[in-house]
Each structure stands twice: as C-alpha cells, then as structure tokens.
Scaffold this active site. Structure first.
Site, PDB file in Angstrom:
ATOM      1  N   CYS A  79     -30.343 -98.384  40.873  1.00 13.65           N
ATOM      2  CA  CYS A  79     -30.472 -97.116  40.967  1.00 13.65           C
ATOM      3  C   CYS A  79     -31.697 -96.642  41.919  1.00 13.65           C
ATOM      4  CB  CYS A  79     -30.553 -96.251  39.563  1.00 13.65           C
ATOM      5  SG  CYS A  79     -30.549 -94.448  39.863  1.00 13.65           S
ATOM      6  N   HIS A 183     -25.575 -97.581  36.967  1.00 16.51           N
ATOM      7  CA  HIS A 183     -26.373 -98.388  36.009  1.00 16.51           C
ATOM      8  C   HIS A 183     -25.531 -99.328  35.041  1.00 16.51           C
ATOM      9  CE1 HIS A 183     -30.119 -95.878  36.110  1.00 16.51           C
ATOM     10  NE2 HIS A 183     -29.295 -94.845  36.812  1.00 16.51           N
ATOM     11  N   GLU A 185     -26.704-101.337  32.729  1.00 22.56           N
ATOM     12  CA  GLU A 185     -27.019-101.289  31.368  1.00 22.56           C
ATOM     13  C   GLU A 185     -26.606-100.050  30.615  1.00 22.56           C
ATOM     14  OE1 GLU A 185     -28.852 -99.965  33.874  1.00 22.56           O
ATOM     15  OE2 GLU A 185     -30.224 -98.620  33.334  1.00 22.56           O
TER      16      GLU A 185
END
Lengths: 205, 251
Positions: A79, A183, A185
């Site tokens: 990001c 992202h 995650e």
C-alpha cells in the site's frame, strides 16, 4: 526471518498475524539496527505519503533500508509502503520517496461512478510473470484501500494492474524489490498465498 | 472492476452473537469467534460487528472480541457500538479493525466523524443511520433504535457526507429481522443524497432481496438473518448475484 518495519504509521497487527499464520518467522522492527539481521523485509504503510516518508526518515530507517535493498535481499512494500518505493509522491505537496523503483505517486480522480477512496475487492491482472505474483489461470480478487496510485516510469516494472476509473499498477517489481497496492493481509487465501510466495522468493527474477 | 460486497452482520451483546426483530426480541445465535471462522472459510467479503448494548451501557467488549477474531481471519472488519472518541477508534484499529461504524455518536457528537476521518482517513469511517418510516418521511433513531430524533434521513446523509464519512450504512428498523426485503425507498433516498458508497441493511430474507438492493444503487448489501437462519451462505449469494449480472468477488 521476515522483518516488518514499524515506523509508527498504522496498525501492524493484522500483517503480523497473516505472516505468522503462513508459518513464517516474523518480527516487528522498531529499531533500524535490527534490519540487518533480516533476510527479507516488509515495508507496510497507511495514511498520507508525505507523513509516512517523513516518519520513516525521522526514525532513521532509510539508510538500513537502502543497505538491505543494495545487498539484493527481498523487500516488499504494501500500500503506502509500495508507494514509498517511488521517487516522488504528489499527495498534499511534493514529497521525496525512496526512489527504488522509478516513478511518481499520483491521485486517483474522483467521480460519481468511482468515489475516492478506492475501497473493496478488485481484480488484479497479470502483465508479466514474476516469482511473487504469478496468476496463470484465473484472476483472484484482492482487498484495496487507497486514494493514490503508483505510476512507474518504465512499463517493465509493472507486474500487474487493476482498473478503477483508470488502469493503474497494482504490483510493481524491479530486481529484488516488489510492491503491491492491495493488502495481502486482508485478502484471505489469495493474500496469504502472495505472502507465502514472497517468503519463498530469493530476490532474483 | 470493483466488486459489489455482501456483508454479514454480527450483532453482539456482551460476548455473544444475537439476532432480533425490529431492534428487539433478541435471540442468542452463537459465539463470535466460531461465526467468524465460518465466514472466513466461506470467504465473506467483509464482516460487520455491531455491539447493540455499548451505547446504552457504556461498555463494550468489541476490542477484546476483535483481537481474538483477527488472529484467524484475514479479511476486512468493520466494528461499531458506542464509539464517541478518536481514542476508542485507535484502540479498535489496534485490535484489528479496518473501519468503524459511528451511529449514535454521529448524532450526539457529530465532530467525532470528522476527527476520525482526519486522523485515520475517510475510508475508516462508516456513518450509520437507523430509521423508521413515518408516512412519507424517515425519522432517524439513535441508541439502538430506542430514541427518536428530529432528524430526517436525507438531511442526515448529507451532513454525514460533509463531515467526511467514507461510507453510509442505512438500516431500516421496520424491516430488521423481518426477512421481507430491504426498504428500497429508504435506500433510494440515501443514494440520491450522497456520492459516497451506501450500504443497505435490514430485511434481506433471500438472494432476490440482495439483488434488489444492488439494483436500487447500494454498493454493498448487509444482512444477518439471511445467513443465520437456513442454509444460505456468502458463496451462494455471490453465485446468485453473478448470475444476474453483478460483479462479485472471485476467490
């Protein structure tokens, strides 16, 4: 070991949990000296480019990060961490990035059809093969939250793109450096697989 | 292309998941960690946790529950219930939240919306609006539907938009838990009043209702009863919506 650089922007809990979940040795690093003991690094980031760049420098991470990159060890920017790999960020003024992948960070244009920020699940189309991002058969969606995009100088550095009002780079790579706008995650199985591939990558292409 | 989202809602009372009708008559439906595990396995697009007692009692176990679920589910989480300050938002983000829902706080202390948007970004703030229909208008309610305000839906949407909310969540108290479909008139009025993404909630009982919500302009459809009762689940909902022509997440 994978080191996650903690320079005071954003919460790293989810990222740490995700790296931990895929079974990798991980540490969150608040001290620049700890970077040297990592064979790979993740540079996360949320918020504004300028304040992220300032914070990274103020905490003294830049020299150690450059040494890591120059040694050919794998580095992943996520990001705003990916955007920091660029030369310049054009968010609230002009700010200097790390310049590890030549390019500029520009604002996405807002419209009724495409309100900013770009938030949610979007597909990511592969432009060329890369050990960390290789989606041969079907496109899997990843989770995005951002208002700016990385515009690389060389099309050779673009590994994958997405579309939101315009087409923009969502995975960039040069040598041992890679960055993703989404992202991993927060992107469920596809995101965890991306982190696993990064963890297995030796930094060569 | 950005995908339309289907968002399961988990209403929390203490550390249990509950489901009610018209904001009352709550039944226990399980444990939030177990429910999250199931939704994670089904690759739900995003989860929305709302603590229905926090505003009224002034206490919440959201952060604690969130820190447990974020260890095993790698997806976006939005959480709400009793949020009034930036410090509370900071703690929820540290526990793994990506966004917060501010409903009563946005009426009783509107500046909290802009404070949170300025510090954490507008993408972090979902402004919640609970309404009841009154003839040809919609009255805004706060405190888990217990207290009526003088506010009207569209004025309130515009105000929350100006304050910097990144998304607007509109919830019909009349339709809640009834499984008879969303209040599409309410939705259309909210969509007309803002350019921000609108999430519709309250009333979805089948996949057709989700389709109706998206056709009426919702960017995301939230539902609780639909997935709690019966054998419907997010992958089936995505398959249905894909068949009728909406872009949905590919896993």
């Amino acid at each position: 070991m994978i080191g996650i650089i903690d320079y005071g922007v954003g919460n790293l809990r989810s990222l740490r949990n995700a790296v931990d979940h895929v079974g990798l040795d991980v540490d969150v690093l608040t001290d620049p000296e700890a970077l040297a003991s990592c064979d790979r690094l993740i540079l996360p980031g949320v918020g504004a480019f300028g304040s992220a760049a300032d914070s990274l420098r103020a905490r003294g991470f830049e020299p150690a990060l450059r040494a890591h990159a120059a040694a050919g060890k794998p580095l992943l920017g996520i990001c705003v961490g990916m955007q920091l790999l660029a030369d310049v960020g054009l968010e609230f003024g002009e700010h200097r990035g790390l310049g590890l992948i030549p390019g500029k960070v520009r604002p996405l244009e807002s419209s009724r059809e495409h309100p900013i920020p770009h938030v949610g699940w979007n597909d990511v189309k592969s432009q060329r093969k890369h050990p960390v991002f290789d989606v041969p058969k079907k496109n899997v969606d990843y989770y995005f939250v951002h208002s700016f995009y990385f515009d690389p100088e060389s099309p050779d550095d673009v590994v994958a793109v997405s579309e939101y009002g315009r087409i923009f780079a969502t995975v960039v790579a040069r040598g041992n450096i890679v960055g993703c706008q989404f992202h991993p995650e927060k992107s469920q199985a596809g995101g965890l697989a991306f982190l696993e591939r990064f963890a297995a990558w030796d930094g060569t292409c | 292309m950005l995908k339309r989202r289907i968002i399961p809602v988990l209403l929390l009372r203490g550390d249990r998941v509950v489901k009610g009708k018209q904001f009352t008559d709550y039944r226990d439906t399980g444990n939030p960690v177990m429910a999250t595990r199931v939704y994670n396995a089904q690759a739900a697009d995003e989860l929305l946790f709302l603590d229905i007692e926090a505003t009224v009692t002034g206490r919440s176990r959201l952060a604690e529950i969130l820190s447990r679920v974020s260890e095993e589910a790698f997806m976006p989480f939005a959480v709400g219930g009793g949020i009034r300050t930036k410090a509370e938002v900071r703690a929820l983000i540290a526990a793994g939240a990506d966004k917060v829902v501010i409903t009563t706080g946005a009426v009783e202390r509107p500046e909290v919306v802009s404070e949170v948007a300025e510090t954490f970004g507008s993408q972090c703030v979902i402004a919640g609006i609970d309404v009841r229909r009154e003839g040809n208008r919609y009255a805004v309610y706060v405190r888990s539907g217990r207290v009526r305000t003088e506010l009207e839906l569209q004025d309130h949407v515009r105000k929350l938009d100006e304050l910097g909310a990144g998304e607007i969540l509109v919830n019909s108290i009349d339709q809640d838990g009834m499984m008879g479909g969303y209040d599409l008139d309410m939705l259309a009025r909210a969509v007309e009043a803002t350019n921000k993404p609108v999430i519709v909630c309250g009333g979805a009982g089948n996949f057709r209702h989700l389709e109706e919500g998206l056709r009426a302009g919702a960017h995301a459809v939230a539902c609780a009863s639909l997935f709690h009762f019966g054998d419907n689940n997010p992958p089936r909902a995505r398959a249905y919506l894909k068949n009728v022509g909406f872009p949905v997440k590919t896993v």
